[in-house]
Every structure is written in structure tokens, then in C-alpha cells.
Scaffold this motif. Sequence first.
Motif, PDB file in Angstrom:
ATOM      1  N   THR A  17       0.977  -1.303  -0.158  1.00 17.85           N
ATOM      2  CA  THR A  17      -0.146   0.362  -0.093  1.00 17.85           C
ATOM      3  C   THR A  17       1.282   1.031  -0.360  1.00 17.85           C
ATOM      4  N   THR A  18       1.942   1.427   0.508  1.00 19.73           N
ATOM      5  CA  THR A  18       2.719   2.309   0.239  1.00 19.73           C
ATOM      6  C   THR A  18       4.518   1.745  -0.506  1.00 19.73           C
ATOM      7  N   MET A  19       5.079   2.086  -1.310  1.00 20.92           N
ATOM      8  CA  MET A  19       5.970   2.110  -2.216  1.00 20.92           C
ATOM      9  C   MET A  19       6.733   3.166  -2.456  1.00 20.92           C
ATOM     10  N   MET A  20       8.633   2.949  -1.915  1.00 19.26           N
ATOM     11  CA  MET A  20       9.022   4.056  -2.961  1.00 19.26           C
ATOM     12  C   MET A  20       9.253   3.905  -4.494  1.00 19.26           C
ATOM     13  N   ALA A  21      10.211   4.363  -5.240  1.00 14.20           N
ATOM     14  CA  ALA A  21      10.729   4.299  -6.838  1.00 14.20           C
ATOM     15  C   ALA A  21      11.739   4.613  -6.490  1.00 14.20           C
ATOM     16  N   SER A  22      12.301   3.436  -6.618  1.00 11.89           N
ATOM     17  CA  SER A  22      14.164   3.158  -6.330  1.00 11.89           C
ATOM     18  C   SER A  22      14.411   3.373  -8.046  1.00 11.89           C
ATOM     19  N   LEU A  23      15.954   4.219  -8.014  1.00 10.78           N
ATOM     20  CA  LEU A  23      16.151   5.162 -10.041  1.00 10.78           C
ATOM     21  C   LEU A  23      17.231   3.808  -9.273  1.00 10.78           C
ATOM     22  N   VAL A  24      17.807   3.498 -10.833  1.00 11.60           N
ATOM     23  CA  VAL A  24      19.399   2.383 -10.641  1.00 11.60           C
ATOM     24  C   VAL A  24      19.758   3.687 -11.891  1.00 11.60           C
ATOM     25  N   THR A  25      21.567   3.626 -12.048  1.00  9.47           N
ATOM     26  CA  THR A  25      22.512   4.478 -11.966  1.00  9.47           C
ATOM     27  C   THR A  25      21.655   4.910 -14.352  1.00  9.47           C
ATOM     28  N   ALA A  26      21.902   6.053 -13.917  1.00 11.21           N
ATOM     29  CA  ALA A  26      21.809   6.798 -15.253  1.00 11.21           C
ATOM     30  C   ALA A  26      22.694   7.357 -15.550  1.00 11.21           C
ATOM     31  N   PRO A  27      22.457   8.548 -16.981  1.00  9.88           N
ATOM     32  CA  PRO A  27      23.798   9.196 -16.944  1.00  9.88           C
ATOM     33  C   PRO A  27      22.902  10.454 -15.855  1.00  9.88           C
ATOM     34  N   ILE A  28      24.069  11.115 -15.060  1.00 10.13           N
ATOM     35  CA  ILE A  28      23.545  11.928 -14.598  1.00 10.13           C
ATOM     36  C   ILE A  28      22.206  13.194 -15.127  1.00 10.13           C
ATOM     37  N   ASP A  29      22.689  13.712 -15.904  1.00 12.90           N
ATOM     38  CA  ASP A  29      21.487  14.682 -16.349  1.00 12.90           C
ATOM     39  C   ASP A  29      19.903  13.341 -16.487  1.00 12.90           C
ATOM     40  N   GLU A  30      19.774  12.632 -17.303  1.00 12.55           N
ATOM     41  CA  GLU A  30      18.329  11.526 -16.847  1.00 12.55           C
ATOM     42  C   GLU A  30      18.102  11.066 -15.504  1.00 12.55           C
ATOM     43  N   MET A  31      19.327  11.762 -14.920  1.00 11.76           N
ATOM     44  CA  MET A  31      19.002  10.776 -13.583  1.00 11.76           C
ATOM     45  C   MET A  31      18.303  12.391 -12.900  1.00 11.76           C
ATOM     46  N   GLU A  32      18.307  13.141 -13.200  1.00  9.17           N
ATOM     47  CA  GLU A  32      18.291  14.355 -12.580  1.00  9.17           C
ATOM     48  C   GLU A  32      16.993  15.052 -13.226  1.00  9.17           C
ATOM     49  N   ARG A  33      16.603  14.657 -14.333  1.00 16.03           N
ATOM     50  CA  ARG A  33      14.762  14.826 -15.008  1.00 16.03           C
ATOM     51  C   ARG A  33      14.113  13.347 -14.275  1.00 16.03           C
ATOM     52  N   LEU A  34      14.294  12.506 -14.100  1.00 19.92           N
ATOM     53  CA  LEU A  34      14.022  11.062 -13.337  1.00 19.92           C
ATOM     54  C   LEU A  34      13.324  11.913 -11.958  1.00 19.92           C
ATOM     55  N   VAL A  35      13.846  12.130 -11.254  1.00 22.94           N
ATOM     56  CA  VAL A  35      13.894  13.004  -9.786  1.00 22.94           C
ATOM     57  C   VAL A  35      12.719  14.053 -10.286  1.00 22.94           C
ATOM     58  N   ARG A  36      12.947  14.651 -10.697  1.00 25.85           N
ATOM     59  CA  ARG A  36      11.982  15.824 -10.499  1.00 25.85           C
ATOM     60  C   ARG A  36      10.337  15.532 -11.247  1.00 25.85           C
ATOM     61  N   ALA A  37      10.573  14.695 -12.248  1.00 27.96           N
ATOM     62  CA  ALA A  37       9.513  14.210 -13.004  1.00 27.96           C
ATOM     63  C   ALA A  37       9.135  13.325 -11.706  1.00 27.96           C
ATOM     64  N   LEU A  38       9.315  12.293 -10.895  1.00 26.20           N
ATOM     65  CA  LEU A  38       9.429  11.333 -10.306  1.00 26.20           C
ATOM     66  C   LEU A  38       8.745  12.689  -7.985  1.00 26.20           C
ATOM     67  N   GLY A  52      18.508  18.299  -4.406  1.00 26.71           N
ATOM     68  CA  GLY A  52      17.922  19.393  -4.471  1.00 26.71           C
ATOM     69  C   GLY A  52      17.007  19.061  -5.569  1.00 26.71           C
ATOM     70  N   ALA A  53      16.724  18.326  -7.093  1.00 26.29           N
ATOM     71  CA  ALA A  53      15.853  17.827  -7.788  1.00 26.29           C
ATOM     72  C   ALA A  53      15.038  17.537  -7.034  1.00 26.29           C
ATOM     73  N   GLY A  54      15.458  16.434  -6.684  1.00 22.82           N
ATOM     74  CA  GLY A  54      14.184  16.664  -5.237  1.00 22.82           C
ATOM     75  C   GLY A  54      13.174  17.323  -4.603  1.00 22.82           C
ATOM     76  N   GLY A  55      13.465  18.270  -4.332  1.00 21.36           N
ATOM     77  CA  GLY A  55      12.851  19.103  -3.879  1.00 21.36           C
ATOM     78  C   GLY A  55      12.507  18.050  -2.745  1.00 21.36           C
ATOM     79  N   GLY A  56      12.717  17.792  -1.614  1.00 19.43           N
ATOM     80  CA  GLY A  56      12.780  16.756  -0.240  1.00 19.43           C
ATOM     81  C   GLY A  56      11.727  15.572  -0.727  1.00 19.43           C
ATOM     82  N   ALA A  57      12.192  14.963  -2.134  1.00 17.51           N
ATOM     83  CA  ALA A  57      11.060  13.928  -2.517  1.00 17.51           C
ATOM     84  C   ALA A  57      12.058  12.855  -2.246  1.00 17.51           C
ATOM     85  N   VAL A  58      14.191  12.699  -2.593  1.00 20.97           N
ATOM     86  CA  VAL A  58      14.297  11.800  -2.494  1.00 20.97           C
ATOM     87  C   VAL A  58      14.837  11.114  -0.367  1.00 20.97           C
TER      88      VAL A  58
END
Length: 400
Positions: free
Chosen positions: A116-137, A182-188
Motif C-alpha cells: 500500500t506504500t512504495m518508494m520509487a528506486s532508480l538505478v544508475t543512469a547518466p546524471i542528466d537523465e537521473m536529474e530529469r527522473l528525480v524531478r518527474a517522480l 536538490g532536484a527532488g525538493g525533499g522527495a529523495v
Amino acid sequence: MTPLITRPDTEPGHAPALPGDAGPGTETPLLLAAGTVILPDREYSPGWVEVSGGLIVACGAGEPPRPADLSLPAGILAPGFIDAHNHGGGGVSFNDADTVAVASRIIQTHLAHGTTTMMASLVTAPIDEMERLVRALAELVHGGLLAGIHLEGPWLSPAHRGAHDEDLLLLPDPDCVDRLMGAGGGAVRMVTIAPELDGGLAAVARIAEYGAVAAVGHTDADYDLTQAAIAAGATAGTHVFNAMRPMHHRAPGAALALLDDPTVFAELVADGVHLHPAVVRLITESPARPVFVTDAMAAAGAADGDYKLGALDVRVVDGQARLEDGTIAGSVLTLSHALQYAVLTAGVPLPLAIRAATQNPADLLTITDRGRIQPGLRADLVLLDADLHVHATLLEGAWV
């Protein structure tokens, strides 16, 4: 045989909607009775729980104060499962491009198994792509669909990288850490890090300053360095024993340092692939606080076949996800199956296993409104049979 679920005023051969099917946060009171109710520090056998307005409003031992809306005389009532480390399911992963659609599919896949509760885990990707994914999630985290984001990479040991692209691994310099946090605004909410990397201990402290969990993992750190990481602010171990320096009787490594500390939360993947059942028992009986995680990749809840984990090709055969060289690449696990494996195969006591799938991950992530059957908390509940199969799930007091 005693039926798992009995409903009042139900004619044989008819299956009406479950009581309380009025949607999330319904104000209609719902009284549940079960053969066993798992509370934080005790069991009621039998017991009951009352739900109203999406919250648990009361619970107790013995017979309920009025006729139950739903009775489970041979069943178990437990908190909804909380998965702190999940990469995907239903054929997709959180690293995929269409973030909102992907996240919804993954959430629904695991919700069907009581998560009923889940974290979204990201595997290693290019840093620009990781930043984009963090902002979207992060938008989904702030909207309440996800509990947070877990960065499993890019600050990992090349020697214990597991299913991470070695060419994309980075050192945890302050600018890089600040960029993703910082990209997560507290979401990480959690970051896996190898503390032996240049700047690793300083990065552990920096991650903790952001209010996130620094988790030691994918690491070649020895016992002493892992203790230093804990002193610097690390509070968890990522899938302990997996992707770590092996334990030796004269060089116990990171695993023993993590398991020997009662302030540490120890992730474990109880799927029969990552760990021997005796090691599952070892972790759950250690001074550390065990946390069942799935480390699930896209094939969880989907068929065997070929998948991607980040940039790497993964083949799933007979429920095992591996790279071409045989390296384990996440799992196809759900927390319901982790619970079954831990209790029925590894011999972990049921109350301890329930805690490892509910209140311990809630405490790890400092989630205070769920993870326990307790008045005032969110009514996220799972109904289990004697073989620990999930028969029904309540999310904020509504059946799903």
C-alpha cells in the motif's frame, strides 16, 4: 473447513461487494474481525479493527463490540505492506521515460499483492537523465502517490556494482550530491552509497543533512569503515550481504557492522535467490531492524523474458532476473511472497516478519501515519489466509 471470509446476510452462490466499498476515505464505519490481528507489540487471537473516514478508529481483543461487517475466523489482519526499495513491475520500471503512466502501473501491480506504500528506486543512469527522473517522480511524491525516491546509484563501488553500468558510476562530490538531492525538493528519501569512495563519508553526512536515509550498499567497505559511515549518519544497509565485500572470520566486512548495530535498518531480499533461508533468519534475528524489500524490476507481476534495468539487458528465466554474465539483476518479488518465503521457508516468526514488511520500513522512512494497526493511523490493511496469501487489501479504508 472454516471459510476465510464470511459476510452477514450473504446467500450461497452470491458474492456482493465487500462492506465499505464507498471509495478512499469513506465515512462509512467498517468493523473487521479476524482470527489473528497483528499489532506493533502483540497479537490478538481473535481480534477486531474498526475503520472510519480512512483511519483506524479502534481495535481490540476477543469478540467485536457489535456484529462485524466482515469476519475472517481463519484469517490474519495485518498492516498494508511498505516497500522501501522497488524498481518496477508489470513490465515497466521507474527508469522508463513515461513517468506518470509507468508509476501508476507499478503501483497497481504491487498493490494487488498488498503493498500500500512504495518508494520509487532508480538505478544508475547518466546524471542528466537521473536529474530529469528525480524531478518527474518528485511530483508524484508531493502528490502522495509515492512515499519518496530512492537513488541506488550513481555513487557505488565498481567492484560491487551488481546490475549497474560501470561507465555511469560517479564519485560523490558535493556538487553532484546537491544536484540530485536538490532536484527532488525533499522527495529523495533514501540514497545508497559506497562510503569508501573518495568523499564518501562526507557525502553520507550531506545526505543525512538533507533529511534522507543514507544506506550503505554496493560497497567494498570493511567493518571499520562501515562503522565510520554509521557514525557519519548512515542508518541503513541496502540488501545486506548482496553487492558487498564477503564476510570473513578475520575481516567481517560491511554486513556484520550493519547487523551488529540496533540503530541500523537492514534491507533483505527474501526471494530464495538473493539469500539462503538461514541467512534470512540471521538477518531477522540480528540486533539490526530487518526490512523486507523487493528490489523488484520490471518483470515483477509479468512474464519471463527479456527486459531492461537502466541501460543493461536482463533476462528473466524461471523467476530469476540476471544479466548475461549471471549477475543478479533485481528480482521479480512482491512483498506478499517475501513474507511467505520468510515465514514458511526460512522459519521467521510471523509477527517479526510482519514488522519487517510494515512498521520497520515505515520507521526507516519516518512515515508516521501508517505501518501499524493503531487507532489514529491510516487504514491500510491486508487480509491474509493461513498460507499468507493476500485475499483483500484496504487502502485508506477502501477495498482495492
